[in-house]
Design a protein around this motif. Structure first.
Motif, PDB file in Angstrom:
ATOM      1  N   UNK A 109       3.712 -48.657  10.416  1.00 21.28           N
ATOM      2  CA  UNK A 109       2.714 -49.628   9.890  1.00 21.28           C
ATOM      3  C   UNK A 109       3.155 -51.007  10.822  1.00 21.28           C
ATOM      4  N   UNK A 110       4.278 -51.101  11.148  1.00 22.41           N
ATOM      5  CA  UNK A 110       4.660 -52.316  11.894  1.00 22.41           C
ATOM      6  C   UNK A 110       4.087 -52.353  13.281  1.00 22.41           C
ATOM      7  N   UNK A 111       4.134 -51.298  13.900  1.00 20.70           N
ATOM      8  CA  UNK A 111       3.698 -50.866  15.240  1.00 20.70           C
ATOM      9  C   UNK A 111       1.876 -51.204  15.252  1.00 20.70           C
ATOM     10  N   UNK A 112       1.458 -50.545  14.364  1.00 19.72           N
ATOM     11  CA  UNK A 112      -0.095 -50.563  13.997  1.00 19.72           C
ATOM     12  C   UNK A 112      -0.434 -52.052  14.150  1.00 19.72           C
ATOM     13  N   UNK A 113       0.133 -52.856  13.187  1.00 21.16           N
ATOM     14  CA  UNK A 113      -0.332 -54.367  13.055  1.00 21.16           C
ATOM     15  C   UNK A 113       0.216 -55.115  14.109  1.00 21.16           C
ATOM     16  N   UNK A 114       1.235 -54.799  14.956  1.00 21.38           N
ATOM     17  CA  UNK A 114       1.825 -55.658  15.720  1.00 21.38           C
ATOM     18  C   UNK A 114       2.879 -56.494  15.052  1.00 21.38           C
ATOM     19  N   UNK A 115       3.335 -56.237  13.975  1.00 24.58           N
ATOM     20  CA  UNK A 115       4.232 -56.947  13.194  1.00 24.58           C
ATOM     21  C   UNK A 115       3.736 -58.041  12.472  1.00 24.58           C
ATOM     22  N   UNK A 116       2.319 -58.036  12.389  1.00 22.65           N
ATOM     23  CA  UNK A 116       1.510 -59.198  11.724  1.00 22.65           C
ATOM     24  C   UNK A 116       1.360 -58.496  10.221  1.00 22.65           C
ATOM     25  N   UNK A 117       1.364 -59.768   9.073  1.00 22.69           N
ATOM     26  CA  UNK A 117       1.117 -59.209   7.689  1.00 22.69           C
ATOM     27  C   UNK A 117      -0.336 -59.772   7.400  1.00 22.69           C
ATOM     28  N   UNK A 118      -1.164 -60.602   8.350  1.00 28.33           N
ATOM     29  CA  UNK A 118      -2.421 -60.930   7.920  1.00 28.33           C
ATOM     30  C   UNK A 118      -3.156 -61.031   9.079  1.00 28.33           C
ATOM     31  N   UNK A 119      -4.672 -61.223   9.181  1.00 28.59           N
ATOM     32  CA  UNK A 119      -5.619 -61.300  10.224  1.00 28.59           C
ATOM     33  C   UNK A 119      -5.478 -62.325  10.879  1.00 28.59           C
TER      34      UNK A 119
END
Length: 125
Positions: free
Chosen positions: A22-32
């Motif tokens: 999940x970290x890789x999918x989002x690039x480490x971001x928690x919000x848009x």
């Protein structure tokens, strides 16, 4: 009694929903990245089909959103947490690949005095 956490290298493949994936999918971001507010009932519709070279999750969202889908539906179909889908859809919004709109608002309830007047008028008939 078995250990619920598998040893390193066993069962931690990319197919499960491990925190690392999940970290890789989002690039480490928690919000848009954008400022568009996205909640569970925000409707998303793709402006076109997926482009070559898109992240697989972005491509999946583009394919499934040819007709409007809510954020909750996208999350369920992808089997990903809503927080992850929010980041992914935010990326697509920023790139202009999808459109987001709030759902149609519920109609306001009529005034109680109006309802009582209608009932009173019907009783007098």
């Amino acid at each position: 009694m078995s250990d619920p956490v598998p040893p390193p290298g066993e069962g931690n493949g990319w197919e499960d929903h491990s925190p690392e994936r999940l970290y890789v999918i989002t690039g480490g971001r928690s919000g848009p990245l954008g400022s568009t507010p996205l909640d569970l009932v925000t409707l998303i519709v793709a402006r076109s089909g997926p482009r070559p070279g898109m992240q697989p999750e972005h491509s999946a969202i583009m394919r499934m959103c040819q007709a409007p889908l809510s954020m909750a539906e996208i999350s369920a179909y992808l089997a990903l947490p809503v927080s992850v889908v929010t980041v992914l859809v935010g990326d697509l919004l920023t790139a202009g690949d999808v459109l987001a709109r709030a759902p149609v608002a519920r109609a306001e309830l009529p005034d109680l005095a109006l309802i009582e007047a209608v009932i009173d008028g019907l009783q007098k008939l």
